[in-house]
Design a protein around this motif. Sequence first.
Motif, mmCIF file in Angstrom:
data_model
loop_
_atom_site.group_PDB
_atom_site.id
_atom_site.type_symbol
_atom_site.label_atom_id
_atom_site.label_comp_id
_atom_site.label_asym_id
_atom_site.label_seq_id
_atom_site.Cartn_x
_atom_site.Cartn_y
_atom_site.Cartn_z
ATOM 1 N N CYS A 1 -40.808 1.064 83.066
ATOM 2 C CA CYS A 1 -41.001 2.320 82.338
ATOM 3 C C CYS A 1 -40.991 2.073 80.825
ATOM 4 C CB CYS A 1 -39.910 3.313 82.729
ATOM 5 S SG CYS A 1 -39.961 4.856 81.792
ATOM 6 N N PHE A 2 -40.041 1.240 80.357
ATOM 7 C CA PHE A 2 -39.947 0.940 78.927
ATOM 8 C C PHE A 2 -41.137 0.108 78.446
ATOM 9 C CE2 PHE A 2 -35.754 2.653 78.991
ATOM 10 C CZ PHE A 2 -35.463 2.964 77.671
ATOM 11 N N LYS A 3 -41.638 -0.764 79.297
ATOM 12 C CA LYS A 3 -42.823 -1.547 78.928
ATOM 13 C C LYS A 3 -44.016 -0.632 78.687
ATOM 14 C CE LYS A 3 -41.697 -5.939 81.204
ATOM 15 N NZ LYS A 3 -42.041 -6.870 82.323
ATOM 16 N N VAL A 4 -44.166 0.378 79.550
ATOM 17 C CA VAL A 4 -45.260 1.341 79.403
ATOM 18 C C VAL A 4 -45.089 2.130 78.110
ATOM 19 C CG1 VAL A 4 -46.329 3.410 80.372
ATOM 20 C CG2 VAL A 4 -45.669 1.525 81.876
ATOM 21 N N ALA A 5 -43.856 2.584 77.857
ATOM 22 C CA ALA A 5 -43.582 3.358 76.641
ATOM 23 C C ALA A 5 -43.845 2.524 75.383
ATOM 24 C CB ALA A 5 -42.136 3.849 76.647
ATOM 25 N N THR A 6 -43.508 1.247 75.441
ATOM 26 C CA THR A 6 -43.747 0.350 74.300
ATOM 27 C C THR A 6 -45.239 0.118 74.106
ATOM 28 O OG1 THR A 6 -41.652 -0.769 74.784
ATOM 29 C CG2 THR A 6 -43.168 -1.901 73.298
ATOM 30 N N LYS A 7 -45.961 -0.048 75.207
ATOM 31 C CA LYS A 7 -47.406 -0.257 75.128
ATOM 32 C C LYS A 7 -48.103 0.954 74.530
ATOM 33 C CE LYS A 7 -51.336 -1.725 77.967
ATOM 34 N NZ LYS A 7 -51.783 -2.092 79.342
ATOM 35 N N LYS A 8 -47.594 2.140 74.840
ATOM 36 C CA LYS A 8 -48.163 3.372 74.292
ATOM 37 C C LYS A 8 -47.661 3.658 72.883
ATOM 38 C CE LYS A 8 -48.953 5.702 78.715
ATOM 39 N NZ LYS A 8 -48.618 6.875 79.565
ATOM 40 N N GLU A 9 -46.811 2.733 72.373
ATOM 41 C CA GLU A 9 -46.267 2.793 71.016
ATOM 42 C C GLU A 9 -45.357 3.997 70.797
ATOM 43 O OE1 GLU A 9 -49.268 2.181 68.080
ATOM 44 O OE2 GLU A 9 -49.735 0.191 68.825
ATOM 45 N N LEU A 10 -44.712 4.442 71.895
ATOM 46 C CA LEU A 10 -43.659 5.438 71.740
ATOM 47 C C LEU A 10 -42.378 4.766 71.266
ATOM 48 C CD1 LEU A 10 -44.218 7.511 75.013
ATOM 49 C CD2 LEU A 10 -44.950 8.094 72.690
ATOM 50 N N LEU A 11 -42.327 3.443 71.458
ATOM 51 C CA LEU A 11 -41.176 2.659 71.024
ATOM 52 C C LEU A 11 -41.664 1.507 70.152
ATOM 53 C CD1 LEU A 11 -39.359 2.296 74.478
ATOM 54 C CD2 LEU A 11 -38.708 3.850 72.638
ATOM 55 N N ILE A 12 -40.871 1.167 69.168
ATOM 56 C CA ILE A 12 -41.200 0.014 68.327
ATOM 57 C C ILE A 12 -40.837 -1.271 69.053
ATOM 58 C CG2 ILE A 12 -40.701 -1.168 66.140
ATOM 59 C CD1 ILE A 12 -40.142 1.579 64.928
ATOM 60 N N LYS A 13 -39.716 -1.232 69.785
ATOM 61 C CA LYS A 13 -39.218 -2.418 70.475
ATOM 62 C C LYS A 13 -38.634 -2.026 71.818
ATOM 63 C CE LYS A 13 -38.237 -6.903 70.312
ATOM 64 N NZ LYS A 13 -39.259 -7.948 70.141
ATOM 65 N N ASN A 14 -38.940 -2.813 72.832
ATOM 66 C CA ASN A 14 -38.374 -2.603 74.159
ATOM 67 C C ASN A 14 -36.967 -3.205 74.180
ATOM 68 O OD1 ASN A 14 -37.660 -2.513 76.854
ATOM 69 N ND2 ASN A 14 -39.554 -3.418 77.619
ATOM 70 N N PRO A 15 -35.920 -2.384 74.373
ATOM 71 C CA PRO A 15 -34.552 -2.914 74.352
ATOM 72 C C PRO A 15 -34.299 -3.974 75.424
ATOM 73 C CG PRO A 15 -34.594 -0.664 75.213
ATOM 74 C CD PRO A 15 -35.949 -0.939 74.625
ATOM 75 N N PHE A 16 -35.088 -3.960 76.481
ATOM 76 C CA PHE A 16 -34.930 -4.965 77.537
ATOM 77 C C PHE A 16 -35.249 -6.371 77.016
ATOM 78 C CE2 PHE A 16 -34.966 -1.213 80.137
ATOM 79 C CZ PHE A 16 -34.257 -1.547 81.280
ATOM 80 N N ASP A 17 -36.145 -6.444 76.025
ATOM 81 C CA ASP A 17 -36.514 -7.742 75.458
ATOM 82 C C ASP A 17 -35.366 -8.364 74.665
ATOM 83 O OD1 ASP A 17 -39.006 -7.421 76.548
ATOM 84 O OD2 ASP A 17 -39.924 -6.671 74.699
ATOM 85 N N LEU A 18 -34.381 -7.550 74.305
ATOM 86 C CA LEU A 18 -33.255 -8.029 73.498
ATOM 87 C C LEU A 18 -32.068 -8.465 74.354
ATOM 88 C CD1 LEU A 18 -33.361 -5.259 70.734
ATOM 89 C CD2 LEU A 18 -34.462 -7.500 70.697
ATOM 90 N N LEU A 19 -32.198 -8.268 75.677
ATOM 91 C CA LEU A 19 -31.108 -8.674 76.565
ATOM 92 C C LEU A 19 -30.989 -10.194 76.623
ATOM 93 C CD1 LEU A 19 -31.333 -6.417 79.745
ATOM 94 C CD2 LEU A 19 -29.362 -6.653 78.254
ATOM 95 N N GLU A 20 -29.762 -10.689 76.592
ATOM 96 C CA GLU A 20 -29.535 -12.112 76.791
ATOM 97 C C GLU A 20 -29.882 -12.463 78.241
ATOM 98 O OE1 GLU A 20 -28.645 -14.392 74.631
ATOM 99 O OE2 GLU A 20 -28.371 -13.027 72.932
ATOM 100 N N LYS A 21 -30.377 -13.662 78.448
ATOM 101 C CA LYS A 21 -30.796 -14.078 79.784
ATOM 102 C C LYS A 21 -29.657 -13.955 80.797
ATOM 103 C CE LYS A 21 -33.073 -17.861 82.246
ATOM 104 N NZ LYS A 21 -33.647 -19.228 82.148
ATOM 105 N N GLY A 22 -28.452 -14.287 80.376
ATOM 106 C CA GLY A 22 -27.314 -14.234 81.285
ATOM 107 C C GLY A 22 -26.873 -12.827 81.634
ATOM 108 N N ASP A 23 -27.339 -11.829 80.856
ATOM 109 C CA ASP A 23 -26.957 -10.439 81.116
ATOM 110 C C ASP A 23 -27.903 -9.744 82.090
ATOM 111 O OD1 ASP A 23 -24.823 -10.666 79.373
ATOM 112 O OD2 ASP A 23 -25.987 -10.009 77.636
ATOM 113 N N LYS A 24 -29.040 -10.361 82.366
ATOM 114 C CA LYS A 24 -29.995 -9.755 83.284
ATOM 115 C C LYS A 24 -29.542 -9.977 84.735
ATOM 116 C CE LYS A 24 -33.860 -10.581 80.116
ATOM 117 N NZ LYS A 24 -35.171 -11.235 79.937
ATOM 118 N N PRO A 25 -29.837 -9.028 85.629
ATOM 119 C CA PRO A 25 -29.447 -9.197 87.040
ATOM 120 C C PRO A 25 -30.070 -10.459 87.615
ATOM 121 C CG PRO A 25 -30.183 -6.956 86.637
ATOM 122 C CD PRO A 25 -30.517 -7.742 85.409
ATOM 123 N N LYS A 26 -29.245 -11.233 88.278
ATOM 124 C CA LYS A 26 -29.742 -12.473 88.867
ATOM 125 C C LYS A 26 -30.361 -12.195 90.227
ATOM 126 C CE LYS A 26 -26.403 -15.454 86.526
ATOM 127 N NZ LYS A 26 -25.923 -14.384 85.644
#
Length: 368
Positions: free
Chosen positions: A139-164
């Motif tokens: 959902c956030f990727k779509v919103a970012t692509k449509k430029e409703l967001l400057i940055k997708n907060p998911f891209d700022l997650l540390e690798k170890g914080d993402k669900p394994k």
Amino acid sequence: MPIYPYEKNGKEHWYYAFEVKDADGKRKTIKKRGFDGKTKARKAEAEAKVTWERGSYIDPSKVTLGEYITKWLENKRDISLETRSTNEGHLRNHILPIIGSIQLQKVSVSDIEKLIESLYDKGLADGTVRKVYNLVNTCFKVATKKELLIKNPFDLLEKGDKPKKGKAKFDYWTTDEVKHFFKVLDHRQRIMFVLAIRCGMRRSEICGLRWKDINFSNKSLSIIQTLRPQQGLKIGTKSSASSRSIALSETVIIELQRHRKLILEERLACDEYQDNDLVVCQPNGLPVSLGNFDKFWKRIIKNTGMRYIKFHELRHTCASLLLSAGVHPKVVKELLGHSSISITIDTYTHLMPNMQLDAVNTLDKMLN
């Protein structure tokens, strides 16, 4: 007209911007980016002006995540009814209560981390956590692509914080347990369990199977139709690999013939029999009720005194017994209708420790 060009990733894009006055007389700018053509931007601007004048304009900066993701999911057309129902459940139970009230443009990395933590605190399976995570991320990727967001907060997650991606866990019955189950099982739908354990068929495939899909002469059946919770009887399968032919042993043939005799007797006894040509059906010919299926399975477990496993794990039982007996994974893959042999091997690799030993011993005999 207030239409302006800008460059992004080396390509020309357009945005509109116009000033309005709110109810308090204060000036504000209505702006939206992301149009790949001047005409599209101008048309969108005209629609935005009309909407504003009608008093129904919603400022993108004020839209909450809950409002946006709900609307996004409603407009999504490339998913099945079952997937939509599952996603709506994730949205209602896990996403909206935690971060749904936050404005879309203000959702931060810490909010995403809070969502992930809440999912694990509920004791959800790793697979479910990843599905919820992927739903919001998409959902956030779509919103970012449509430029409703400057940055997708998911891209700022540390690798170890993402669900394994955890390894799927499942249970299954042993050979002795299966023998005991069929010894004590006395039920008109016995064939359902025969097809699950001896043929590795999915519930949707068993409940959608028709008599015309069975070739008694060639001792085989074809998976063509399925029964789905939301869609009912449907021609087609889960994937192209799921549409397959299954060889039938002599035992399964005998069980099918015995069950067919029962169905013919019920058809003659019922004045309002609805003939859907189904192998597994209610006494009046209608498809079985999937809404009560879990209760039905638990009654079977209780009445037979068996150790509880999920109905879907009868399919795992089939694969486990075959692999433990040394049947090649490719054969099991084709029987179960997996899309690739890697799925079969990754799922059941712990059941194949002797296969490697057999391989090196065979090589030994060849070379010595």
